[in-house]
Scaffold this motif. Sequence first.
Motif, PDB file in Angstrom:
ATOM      1  N   ILE A 262       9.937   3.362   4.225  1.00 17.41           N
ATOM      2  CA  ILE A 262       9.906   3.938   2.876  1.00 17.41           C
ATOM      3  C   ILE A 262       9.480   5.401   2.954  1.00 17.41           C
ATOM      4  O   ILE A 262      10.060   6.271   2.300  1.00 17.41           O
ATOM      5  CB  ILE A 262       8.963   3.114   1.957  1.00 17.41           C
TER       6      ILE A 262
ATOM      7  N   LEU B 151      11.796   8.621   1.836  1.00 10.74           N
ATOM      8  CA  LEU B 151      11.387   9.505   0.745  1.00 10.74           C
ATOM      9  C   LEU B 151      11.256  10.956   1.183  1.00 10.74           C
ATOM     10  O   LEU B 151      11.176  11.852   0.359  1.00 10.74           O
ATOM     11  CB  LEU B 151      10.049   9.029   0.164  1.00 10.74           C
TER      12      LEU B 151
ATOM     13  N   PHE C  10      13.191  13.820  -0.338  1.00 14.17           N
ATOM     14  CA  PHE C  10      12.996  14.182  -1.741  1.00 14.17           C
ATOM     15  C   PHE C  10      11.772  15.076  -1.956  1.00 14.17           C
ATOM     16  O   PHE C  10      11.524  15.535  -3.054  1.00 14.17           O
ATOM     17  CB  PHE C  10      12.844  12.928  -2.606  1.00 14.17           C
ATOM     18  N   MET C  11      10.990  15.276  -0.897  1.00  9.69           N
ATOM     19  CA  MET C  11       9.761  16.055  -1.050  1.00  9.69           C
ATOM     20  C   MET C  11      10.034  17.543  -0.886  1.00  9.69           C
ATOM     21  O   MET C  11       9.858  18.110   0.173  1.00  9.69           O
ATOM     22  CB  MET C  11       8.706  15.629  -0.008  1.00  9.69           C
TER      23      MET C  11
ATOM     24  N   ALA D 145       4.451  12.893  -7.377  1.00  3.62           N
ATOM     25  CA  ALA D 145       5.650  12.057  -7.311  1.00  3.62           C
ATOM     26  C   ALA D 145       6.744  12.609  -8.222  1.00  3.62           C
ATOM     27  O   ALA D 145       7.540  11.868  -8.784  1.00  3.62           O
ATOM     28  CB  ALA D 145       5.308  10.615  -7.689  1.00  3.62           C
ATOM     29  N   GLY D 146       6.745  13.950  -8.388  1.00  2.00           N
ATOM     30  CA  GLY D 146       7.758  14.589  -9.217  1.00  2.00           C
ATOM     31  C   GLY D 146       7.613  14.254 -10.700  1.00  2.00           C
ATOM     32  O   GLY D 146       8.447  14.629 -11.506  1.00  2.00           O
ATOM     33  N   ARG D 147       6.571  13.557 -11.066  1.00  2.00           N
ATOM     34  CA  ARG D 147       6.412  13.020 -12.426  1.00  2.00           C
ATOM     35  C   ARG D 147       7.714  12.370 -12.868  1.00  2.00           C
ATOM     36  O   ARG D 147       8.285  12.716 -13.903  1.00  2.00           O
ATOM     37  CB  ARG D 147       6.007  14.136 -13.386  1.00  2.00           C
ATOM     38  N   ALA D 148       8.185  11.430 -12.105  1.00  2.00           N
ATOM     39  CA  ALA D 148       9.495  10.864 -12.406  1.00  2.00           C
ATOM     40  C   ALA D 148       9.560   9.359 -12.162  1.00  2.00           C
ATOM     41  O   ALA D 148      10.634   8.800 -12.090  1.00  2.00           O
ATOM     42  CB  ALA D 148      10.551  11.572 -11.548  1.00  2.00           C
TER      43      ALA D 148
ATOM     44  N   THR E  75       4.534   9.519  -3.961  1.00  2.00           N
ATOM     45  CA  THR E  75       5.568   8.506  -4.203  1.00  2.00           C
ATOM     46  C   THR E  75       5.461   7.396  -3.175  1.00  2.00           C
ATOM     47  O   THR E  75       5.496   6.199  -3.500  1.00  2.00           O
ATOM     48  CB  THR E  75       6.972   9.133  -4.074  1.00  2.00           C
TER      49      THR E  75
ATOM     50  N   TYR F 120       4.717   3.588  -4.006  1.00  2.00           N
ATOM     51  CA  TYR F 120       5.682   2.544  -3.630  1.00  2.00           C
ATOM     52  C   TYR F 120       5.006   1.482  -2.774  1.00  2.00           C
ATOM     53  O   TYR F 120       5.215   0.292  -2.943  1.00  2.00           O
ATOM     54  CB  TYR F 120       6.863   3.164  -2.874  1.00  2.00           C
TER      55      TYR F 120
END
Lengths: 86, 609
Positions: free
Chosen positions: B21, B25, B28-29, B38-41, B187, B191
């Motif tokens: 994981i 991820l 995306f960082m 966590a990108g507020r997403a 994130t 997760y």
Amino acid sequence: MNLDLRVPMGALFTLVGGIMSIFGFFTRGSNIYERSAGLNINLIWGVVMLVFGVTMYTLGRRADKRPKPQSVEGTARPLGHGHGGH
Amino acid sequence: MNLTLIDWLIMLLYFVFVLGIGFALKRFMKTSKDFFQAGRALPAWICGLAFISANLGAQEVIGMGASGAKYGIATSHFYWIGAIPAMIFVGVFMMPFYYGSKARSVPEFLRLRFDEKTRAYNACSFAVMTVFSSGISMYAMARLIQTLHVFDSLFIKMNMPLGWIFHFAVVISAVIVLGYIFLGGLTSAIYNEVLQFFLIVAGFLPLVWVGLKNVGGWNGLKASLPSAYTHSWQGMTNPHNNPLGVEWFGLSMGLAFVLSFGYWCTDFLVIQTAMASDSEESARRVPLIAAIPKMFFPFLVILPGLIAIATPAITQHAMVHTHVVGTSARGLVATDLNNSVMMGKGLIPAKVNPVTGKVMTDEKGNPLLDYDLAIPNMLLYYFPTGILGLGLTALLASFMSGMAGNVTAFNTVWTYDLYQGYIHKNASDSHYLKMGRWATVGGILLSIGAAYAATSFNNIMDTLQLVFSFVNAPLFATFLLGMFWKRTTGHGAFTGLISGTVAAILHHGLTLPTDAHPGIHGGWIAVVHLYPSQMAQNFWTAIWAFSVNFVITVVISLMTKPRPEPELVGLVYSLTPKPVEHTMAWYARPKVIAVGLIAMLVTLNLIFK
């Protein structure tokens, strides 16, 4: 975020559930189940986890294909002037 | 302990996925926001499960099982009135300010609302606390692995000394947690916390099921235990009549109000997960979603403790008997092992002195029980190979996510509040992203240091936890006044916080639980009051700290100049437009969910009164 957690989580539960059910299936009637009150807990719980895993995986895959709405940062409410943020 | 290939396979799979994981991820960082927030997403349900999971470290799991065995179902007060009301409050009333203010951390919120010094004080104490908590987690995990002899056969096979198992456990947990946070930031941590949540449920639900079946169901359990074990409110009018040694006022004010609100409403360890969600509405729903499983967790983590007591101890095939892992006393201990089981209760063995090998007893000659072994012994007693691997994985997962939550909270507070705030102000975003990664490494190294400090000085950890409780106890008064009274000033908040902590220290120094000697348990200044139990003393320390903070903050605020109102919009309740709820479906509105949760909470308490 472009990775739906349900996909890896579903995969993990599917694998673990699968392993446990197969192991449970081949150890039916074994005396290792004396300690678990006579239940073939590997088979029973393995199947439960397998079903959960497959469901999660499928849901995650389906959601991956749909476009996601844009997220709003901070608040969407009108806060007026003098807001102490950035 | 006899682990077979299948158990190892399950554990290995978990570790592969955890790191997998992180790797998935990594791409995306791109910004510091991706890494720290966590990108507020993230969707509300993921953050909601991570919200309780961050708190559900292994000390929590082991500790709750232990209290279940010691005090019975009354332990669920820590979950019910000790968490749910606070979670509802933070979701309905406080989250709009945390999320809406765009603060990136709880200390940063304090800067927006008050001033630099309040933030600096909170950020520093919090950063130190997270490092030590994660170190304690690491230490507890390595100890448990040693006690359960998880790696023994592996080490013997590879011809390595058994004394290295502790180091091996520390290093491997550090490397894994470091790996996935370094790669995927918050994130990744969130997760994995959710993954751990499901693993705990998957590992403990069958344990409760099989255990209950074995002792004859809930009725069989009730029949084999004293009635105080299965009634959570019995004898609460008088501290001497109930196993916790607390009366209802201390319980509801100390635990349910001051301590619980102080933790769930202000601790960045849990708040960070809510602040990572994709909108203000989601952020408000996060603690409310978390409250639902939280309410039922006593059945997963406390009930096994009760079952452990009720299980007839006839055939204790694979259990661990004592905490003894030393080498010098091996021979002696073996002779006393049977004693330890005979004098134990159910699956809980008596404690054995590692030096003499004798069963330890209290002043009245009753054996002291090693309650911390309740959950591990339940796993070993009821689980055959296969599902045993799953149970152990769940336990290991809870240790690691407990560490991970602390490490992500640390790297955020360090980078945003301390580094960006006071060391290097105007660097580029990629610089802070890099700093966050290295802060993760630093945080883990410091945790390892703390874990080893715990091995050499047992009292250090007790002392530190005591100090943290002094710092934390008054916190909630500051947030409460800050968010709901516009007149509160920075000077007021800061002075109040310090005075609250001083009050906590003084209260601890002046009081003592009846069965303790002056020293770390209190009374080191003078003994002016005796409490019936340590728990009562803890609750009242918190009540004093809160009250002093509250009063001092109000007094100093009235004496100092308030900030102009326009500056406080979005930070204070009365000056901020109320969140719009009528656009949501009725069942999704925070207040509706809150009412439903309270109804469930009351029902549960009535059933188990």
